[in-house]
Every structure is written in structure tokens, then in C-alpha cells.
Design a protein around this motif. Structure first.
Motif, PDB file in Angstrom:
ATOM      1  N   THR A  17     -13.954   0.331  17.470  1.00 54.85           N
ATOM      2  CA  THR A  17     -14.243   1.736  17.787  1.00 54.85           C
ATOM      3  C   THR A  17     -13.494   2.661  16.836  1.00 54.85           C
ATOM      4  OG1 THR A  17     -14.390   1.029  20.077  1.00 54.85           O
ATOM      5  CG2 THR A  17     -14.293   3.390  19.700  1.00 54.85           C
ATOM      6  N   MET A  18     -12.251   2.291  16.546  1.00 54.61           N
ATOM      7  CA  MET A  18     -11.454   3.135  15.642  1.00 54.61           C
ATOM      8  C   MET A  18     -12.047   3.114  14.232  1.00 54.61           C
ATOM      9  SD  MET A  18      -7.339   3.179  15.227  1.00 54.61           S
ATOM     10  CE  MET A  18      -7.125   1.524  14.584  1.00 54.61           C
ATOM     11  N   ALA A  19     -12.426   1.929  13.756  1.00 55.39           N
ATOM     12  CA  ALA A  19     -12.998   1.824  12.408  1.00 55.39           C
ATOM     13  C   ALA A  19     -14.277   2.652  12.302  1.00 55.39           C
ATOM     14  CB  ALA A  19     -13.274   0.366  12.061  1.00 55.39           C
ATOM     15  N   ALA A  20     -15.089   2.588  13.366  1.00 56.27           N
ATOM     16  CA  ALA A  20     -16.353   3.345  13.337  1.00 56.27           C
ATOM     17  C   ALA A  20     -16.071   4.841  13.217  1.00 56.27           C
ATOM     18  CB  ALA A  20     -17.165   3.048  14.595  1.00 56.27           C
ATOM     19  N   TRP A  21     -15.056   5.319  13.940  1.00 53.40           N
ATOM     20  CA  TRP A  21     -14.739   6.761  13.861  1.00 53.40           C
ATOM     21  C   TRP A  21     -14.218   7.131  12.469  1.00 53.40           C
ATOM     22  CZ3 TRP A  21      -9.828   9.695  14.230  1.00 53.40           C
ATOM     23  CH2 TRP A  21     -10.067  11.061  14.308  1.00 53.40           C
ATOM     24  N   LEU A  22     -13.362   6.292  11.928  1.00 50.16           N
ATOM     25  CA  LEU A  22     -12.796   6.597  10.603  1.00 50.16           C
ATOM     26  C   LEU A  22     -13.896   6.575   9.542  1.00 50.16           C
ATOM     27  CD1 LEU A  22      -9.466   4.530  10.732  1.00 50.16           C
ATOM     28  CD2 LEU A  22      -9.887   6.881  11.473  1.00 50.16           C
ATOM     29  N   GLU A  23     -14.826   5.628   9.669  1.00 47.67           N
ATOM     30  CA  GLU A  23     -15.958   5.569   8.720  1.00 47.67           C
ATOM     31  C   GLU A  23     -16.820   6.816   8.849  1.00 47.67           C
ATOM     32  OE1 GLU A  23     -16.829   0.772   8.337  1.00 47.67           O
ATOM     33  OE2 GLU A  23     -18.074   2.008   9.631  1.00 47.67           O
ATOM     34  N   GLN A  24     -17.069   7.188  10.107  1.00 47.81           N
ATOM     35  CA  GLN A  24     -17.892   8.377  10.358  1.00 47.81           C
ATOM     36  C   GLN A  24     -17.230   9.625   9.766  1.00 47.81           C
ATOM     37  OE1 GLN A  24     -18.015   9.338  14.570  1.00 47.81           O
ATOM     38  NE2 GLN A  24     -18.553  11.400  13.942  1.00 47.81           N
ATOM     39  N   ARG A  25     -15.914   9.667   9.776  1.00 50.66           N
ATOM     40  CA  ARG A  25     -15.191  10.799   9.182  1.00 50.66           C
ATOM     41  C   ARG A  25     -15.176  10.702   7.651  1.00 50.66           C
ATOM     42  NH1 ARG A  25     -15.120  14.980  10.883  1.00 50.66           N
ATOM     43  NH2 ARG A  25     -13.317  15.522   9.626  1.00 50.66           N
ATOM     44  N   GLY A  26     -15.628   9.571   7.114  1.00 53.13           N
ATOM     45  CA  GLY A  26     -15.733   9.442   5.656  1.00 53.13           C
ATOM     46  C   GLY A  26     -14.498   8.918   4.955  1.00 53.13           C
ATOM     47  N   ALA A  27     -13.559   8.339   5.718  1.00 52.47           N
ATOM     48  CA  ALA A  27     -12.302   7.871   5.105  1.00 52.47           C
ATOM     49  C   ALA A  27     -12.554   6.738   4.118  1.00 52.47           C
ATOM     50  CB  ALA A  27     -11.343   7.407   6.191  1.00 52.47           C
ATOM     51  N   ARG A  28     -11.929   6.807   2.956  1.00 54.02           N
ATOM     52  CA  ARG A  28     -12.062   5.726   1.975  1.00 54.02           C
ATOM     53  C   ARG A  28     -10.770   4.930   1.852  1.00 54.02           C
ATOM     54  NH1 ARG A  28     -13.745   8.118  -2.899  1.00 54.02           N
ATOM     55  NH2 ARG A  28     -13.049   6.126  -3.731  1.00 54.02           N
ATOM     56  N   LEU A  29      -9.669   5.571   2.179  1.00 53.50           N
ATOM     57  CA  LEU A  29      -8.364   4.889   2.191  1.00 53.50           C
ATOM     58  C   LEU A  29      -7.766   5.101   3.582  1.00 53.50           C
ATOM     59  CD1 LEU A  29      -5.844   3.597   0.698  1.00 53.50           C
ATOM     60  CD2 LEU A  29      -5.123   5.957   0.249  1.00 53.50           C
ATOM     61  N   VAL A  30      -7.172   4.043   4.134  1.00 51.92           N
ATOM     62  CA  VAL A  30      -6.499   4.160   5.437  1.00 51.92           C
ATOM     63  C   VAL A  30      -5.007   3.985   5.207  1.00 51.92           C
ATOM     64  CG1 VAL A  30      -6.257   3.188   7.752  1.00 51.92           C
ATOM     65  CG2 VAL A  30      -8.520   3.301   6.682  1.00 51.92           C
ATOM     66  N   VAL A  31      -4.229   4.948   5.687  1.00 57.23           N
ATOM     67  CA  VAL A  31      -2.779   4.931   5.489  1.00 57.23           C
ATOM     68  C   VAL A  31      -2.106   4.703   6.839  1.00 57.23           C
ATOM     69  CG1 VAL A  31      -0.775   6.252   4.711  1.00 57.23           C
ATOM     70  CG2 VAL A  31      -2.999   6.585   3.587  1.00 57.23           C
ATOM     71  N   LEU A  32      -1.336   3.617   6.941  1.00 54.28           N
ATOM     72  CA  LEU A  32      -0.559   3.379   8.157  1.00 54.28           C
ATOM     73  C   LEU A  32       0.795   4.057   7.966  1.00 54.28           C
ATOM     74  CD1 LEU A  32      -1.298  -0.422   8.792  1.00 54.28           C
ATOM     75  CD2 LEU A  32      -2.774   1.578   9.109  1.00 54.28           C
ATOM     76  N   ALA A  33       1.043   5.074   8.779  1.00 51.95           N
ATOM     77  CA  ALA A  33       2.269   5.862   8.629  1.00 51.95           C
ATOM     78  C   ALA A  33       3.030   5.785   9.948  1.00 51.95           C
ATOM     79  CB  ALA A  33       1.930   7.311   8.262  1.00 51.95           C
ATOM     80  N   GLY A  34       3.766   4.686  10.116  1.00 51.82           N
ATOM     81  CA  GLY A  34       4.453   4.487  11.389  1.00 51.82           C
ATOM     82  C   GLY A  34       3.496   4.015  12.463  1.00 51.82           C
ATOM     83  N   TYR A  35       2.443   3.304  12.069  1.00 50.33           N
ATOM     84  CA  TYR A  35       1.486   2.759  13.029  1.00 50.33           C
ATOM     85  C   TYR A  35       2.040   1.430  13.534  1.00 50.33           C
ATOM     86  CZ  TYR A  35      -3.015   1.345  15.018  1.00 50.33           C
ATOM     87  OH  TYR A  35      -4.022   0.955  15.858  1.00 50.33           O
TER      88      TYR A  35
END
Ligand code: GRF
Length: 213
Positions: A72-90
Motif C-alpha cells: 500500500t505504501m509503495a503504491a502511494w509513493l508511486e502515485q505521488r511520482g517518487a523516483r528515489l526513496v529516502v529512509l530518514a530515521g525509518y
């Protein structure tokens, strides 16, 4: 200048690394198009909202499984158009199915000189070991725990450090300098695996590398 790179930032807590990205690369080399949090009510969400960046909470307990949460999270990030995912204290692990959906890259900032002290409590592990040099690593994320190829590292001598809070405070400025720097390099297309050793990331010497920060 080319279009800003659309990036998503994943958080779980305070969000000082997110703030560093908002204050440096956001609206310049990159555009933060989504902030996803593993927990509700954390300061990181307020930092994003203050800059009108869309946020969503994907708490593990709200999903049947980690895979369902990732999906579900990946689908939302894709829908928002993200090309790079940054884990910042995840503070959660991401499954292979998530990583495969962002083949261009998922990066993480970790408060140790990897491969020393991976996983949770890196600073506590380092203090318990009795090291004199601490540090920060920004690396690509693979299926392991803090095992992906290293992009940038910076060390800091703290021979007398005793308290985790003291080390964390000293490492913060390093994290806040290195993470935006890696986003800039990525946006510039300045990162490539060494053909002779794909674990070793080469940095284009022509790229604009900011010095000590
Ligand atoms: C940082 O120390 C980072 O290295 C670790 O979690 C912490 C997150 O801090 N993975 P913040 O939420 O960015 O302030």
C-alpha cells in the motif's frame, strides 16, 4: 537546471534528517513529493506539513502483514511520482517487493561506519565496543539490514564519549550534511556502481560535492 528529482522520504520519529532535506535540496535539486511515516503523531509529520508536503501514516498494526503495508505504501509513493526513496530515521524493514518497485534507488542514513554496528542501537553498540571513532554512512538499501552498497561515509573522533545522547548530538550535523549531499549526487546522475566491484559506488568527479558541512 534540470527538473527537480521527485523523492519520497520515509520517517518514524523526530525528522531532523527530513528537515535537513527540506532546508537544502527541496525545491532545488529535488522535490519531496511524499512523506510516509510508520507512526502517527511524530514530529516528522509536522515538519512535512509545515512545507505543504503530502503525508500519510502506514502503521504496521493497521495492516494484515508487513507485505501488505509495503504494498500500500509503495503504491502511494508511486502515485505521488517518487523516483528515489529516502529512509530518514525509518525504523522498519522493507521487503524485497517494496525494493523491487523502486529499482532506481532506496537510500538510508545510518549512525555508524558500516559494516560496523548495523541495525538498531548502532551508537549504543559502538559505545559498548569501546570505539574511539564514530561516524555516519549513507548507503543504498538492499534486502539485508544496513548491508547495501555504501555511497558516502564520514568519521568523527570522539575518544572520550560515554553517553549515546552525546554521540548522537555530535553525529547529527554529519547526517544532515551527508544525506542531502547524496540526494544531490543522485539527482545529478553522479552515482554509478564500479564495474569491477558493483558494491563500490563511484562518484562522478565532475559532480558538485559540498565539503564539510
Ligand atoms: C538518525 O540518527 C538516523 O541515522 C537513524 O535514525 C535517526 C533519525 O533521526 N537511522 P531523525 O528522525 O532524522 O531526527
Amino acid at each position: 537546471m534540470s527538473e527537480p528529482l521527485p523523492i519520497a522520504v520515509l520517517v518514524s520519529g523526530t525528522g531532523t534528517n527530513l528537515q535537513a532535506l527540506l532546508d537544502t535540496v527541496h525545491g532545488r535539486e529535488a522535490k519531496i513529493v511524499a512523506v510516509a511515516s510508520s507512526a502517527a503523531g511524530v514530529a516528522a509529520l509536522d515538519r512535512a506539513a509545515a512545507r505543504d508536503v503530502p503525508t500519510r501514516v502506514f502503521a504496521r498494526g493497521d495492516f494484515e502483514s508487513r507485505a501488505a503495508r509495503d504494498e500500500t505504501m509503495a503504491a502511494w509513493l508511486e502515485q505521488r511520482g517518487a523516483r528515489l526513496v529516502v529512509l530518514a530515521g525509518y525504523m522498519e524493514l522493507l521487503g524485497d517487493s517494496f525494493l523491487e518497485r523502486f529499482p532506481a534507488g532506496v537510500i538510508n542514513v545510518h549512525p555508524s561506519l558500516l559494516p560496523a554496528f548495523p541495525g538498531l542501537g548502532a551508537i549504543e553498540q559502538a559505545l559498548a565496543y569501546g570505539v574511539k571513532v564514530f561516524g555516519v554512512t549513507v548507503h543504498f538499501v538492499d534486502g539485508g539490514v544496513d548491508t547495501g552498497p555504501v555511497i558516502l561515509q564520514r568519521a568523527l573522533e570522539l575518544p572520550d564519549a560515554r553517553e549515546p545522547t552525546e554521540v548522537l548530538a555530535a553525529l547529527r550535523p554529519l547526517e544532515h550534511a551527508l544525506l542531502p549531499q547524496v540526494v544531490r549526487l543522485f539527482a545529478d546522475g553522479a552515482l554509478a556502481p564500479d564495474p569491477g566491484n558493483p558494491r563500490r559506488m563511484l562518484i562522478d568527479p565532475q559532480a558538485h560535492v559540498v565539503g564539510e558541512g
